[in-house]
Motif scaffolding. Structure first.
Motif, PDB file in Angstrom:
ATOM      1  N   LEU A 116       0.805  -1.213   0.000  1.00  0.00           N
ATOM      2  CA  LEU A 116       0.000   0.000   0.000  1.00  0.00           C
ATOM      3  C   LEU A 116       0.842   1.269   0.000  1.00  0.00           C
ATOM      4  N   SER A 117       0.275   2.314  -0.574  1.00  0.00           N
ATOM      5  CA  SER A 117       0.834   3.650  -0.435  1.00  0.00           C
ATOM      6  C   SER A 117       0.122   4.356   0.717  1.00  0.00           C
ATOM      7  N   GLY A 118       0.615   5.545   1.064  1.00  0.00           N
ATOM      8  CA  GLY A 118      -0.036   6.320   2.098  1.00  0.00           C
ATOM      9  C   GLY A 118      -1.320   6.977   1.638  1.00  0.00           C
ATOM     10  N   ASP A 119      -1.662   6.824   0.350  1.00  0.00           N
ATOM     11  CA  ASP A 119      -2.887   7.390  -0.202  1.00  0.00           C
ATOM     12  C   ASP A 119      -4.008   6.364  -0.298  1.00  0.00           C
ATOM     13  N   GLY A 120      -3.823   5.221   0.334  1.00  0.00           N
ATOM     14  CA  GLY A 120      -4.881   4.220   0.362  1.00  0.00           C
ATOM     15  C   GLY A 120      -5.005   3.413  -0.906  1.00  0.00           C
ATOM     16  N   ARG A 121      -3.961   3.425  -1.730  1.00  0.00           N
ATOM     17  CA  ARG A 121      -3.988   2.656  -2.982  1.00  0.00           C
ATOM     18  C   ARG A 121      -2.961   1.533  -2.930  1.00  0.00           C
ATOM     19  N   ALA A 122      -3.248   0.462  -3.664  1.00  0.00           N
ATOM     20  CA  ALA A 122      -2.300  -0.639  -3.801  1.00  0.00           C
ATOM     21  C   ALA A 122      -1.318  -0.300  -4.913  1.00  0.00           C
ATOM     22  N   LEU A 123      -0.055  -0.192  -4.571  1.00  0.00           N
ATOM     23  CA  LEU A 123       0.981   0.021  -5.579  1.00  0.00           C
ATOM     24  C   LEU A 123       1.315  -1.281  -6.297  1.00  0.00           C
ATOM     25  N   ALA A 124       1.328  -2.364  -5.546  1.00  0.00           N
ATOM     26  CA  ALA A 124       1.643  -3.683  -6.099  1.00  0.00           C
ATOM     27  C   ALA A 124       1.006  -4.739  -5.209  1.00  0.00           C
ATOM     28  N   TYR A 267      -8.099  -1.537  -3.666  1.00  0.00           N
ATOM     29  CA  TYR A 267      -8.097  -1.802  -5.110  1.00  0.00           C
ATOM     30  C   TYR A 267      -9.070  -0.882  -5.845  1.00  0.00           C
ATOM     31  N   LEU A 268     -10.214  -0.573  -5.221  1.00  0.00           N
ATOM     32  CA  LEU A 268     -11.142   0.375  -5.844  1.00  0.00           C
ATOM     33  C   LEU A 268     -10.498   1.756  -5.964  1.00  0.00           C
TER      34      LEU A 268
END
Length: 278
Positions: A116-124, A267-268
């Motif tokens: 995860l990134s700190g923006d709530g998104r999955a980087l990988a 993931y969304l």
């Protein structure tokens, strides 16, 4: 008095440089990537976009596209791949180890684990793992620790620190020391006991691998250095193989997408961001 002719000097330099054509090293990128002698089983060499063997105590870096599969191999059992990930389009978005542990409610990395990134998104996402010996707790080694333990921490020295190598790799992408967060590492494991004591698991042995899929375009930085918790008396590191090939990111319908409410939200968020930029 001897007179040097510039044309002779340049000509000799050119001849010497061209004489090196065809020479190879055990530790180098394979160009083109399809020429790698270690193509992973089941992967079409024509789809490879990155193939390299990283030296013990070495580093590498690359920008990879969304959907790229990135496989790391530990052929000798002594590799330790410290990894940092950045959103290649907006590199201020970067790996957040605390969220990587918190969102899946799991401190130990393995197949299905989103990064995860700190923006709530999955980087990988980790999509395959035959090692099971990884770490999201210690980060990488520092100059101060390596100087105290080995008497050296230089990137070109006998005991390079992961921090020093990350700084070199980061600079090639316009990133500065302040841009480097804590990293995760693959192939050397630790566990925390009920009393808080650290149990060193070390390597699962030679021949293991871990594969990630890039959920966004990524800057990937890798430092192949000794784990800071490794109790070995000397500096220990082994070769690391890297292969990347074109593929697809995690999409709705994948078991990973709906593994938990928290993972689904991550993931969304990633899908929303990627589709808006596309």
């Amino acid at each position: 008095m001897t007179t040097l002719h510039v044309t002779d000097t340049v000509g000799n330099a050119r001849a010497d440089a061209r004489a090196q054509t065809g020479l190879t090293s055990d530790f180098m990128p394979y160009l083109p990537a399809s020429s790698s002698p270690y193509v992973p089983a089941g992967v079409d060499p024509a789809t490879l976009t990155w193939a390299e063997t990283v030296a013990p105590g070495g580093y590498t870096h690359r920008v990879i596209a969304r959907g790229t599969h990135l496989r790391l191999d530990d052929p000798a059992g002594d590799a330790n791949a410290h990894v940092l990930l950045f959103n290649a389009d907006e590199p201020w978005e970067r790996l957040n180890v605390a969220d990587t542990v918190k969102i899946p409610w799991q401190a130990y990395l393995g197949a299905g684990h989103p990064l995860l990134s700190g923006d709530g998104r999955a980087l990988a996402t980790i999509v395959a793992d035959t090692s099971g010996r990884h770490d999201a707790l210690f980060g990488t080694s520092t100059d101060a620790a390596n100087l105290a333990r080995f008497g050296d921490a230089r990137p070109e020295g006998p005991a390079p620190s992961g921090r020093a190598l990350f700084l070199k790799a980061a600079a090639k992408h316009g990133l500065a020391p302040r841009d480097l967060p804590p990293s995760i590492s693959f192939f050397q494991g630790v566990r925390v006991g009920p009393d808080g004591a650290i149990e060193w698991l070390g390597s699962a042995g030679p021949g293991t691998s871990v594969t990630l899929v890039a959920e966004l375009p990524l800057i990937v930085l890798i430092a192949n250095v000794m784990h800071p918790a490794d109790p070995a008396p000397g500096y220990r590191s082994g070769p690391l193989r890297v292969h990347a090939w074109r593929g697809s990111p995690t999409l709705p319908g994948s078991p990973r997408f709906d593994a938990s409410p928290e993972s689904r939200r991550a993931y969304l968020n990633t899908l929303d961001y990627a589709e808006a930029r596309a």
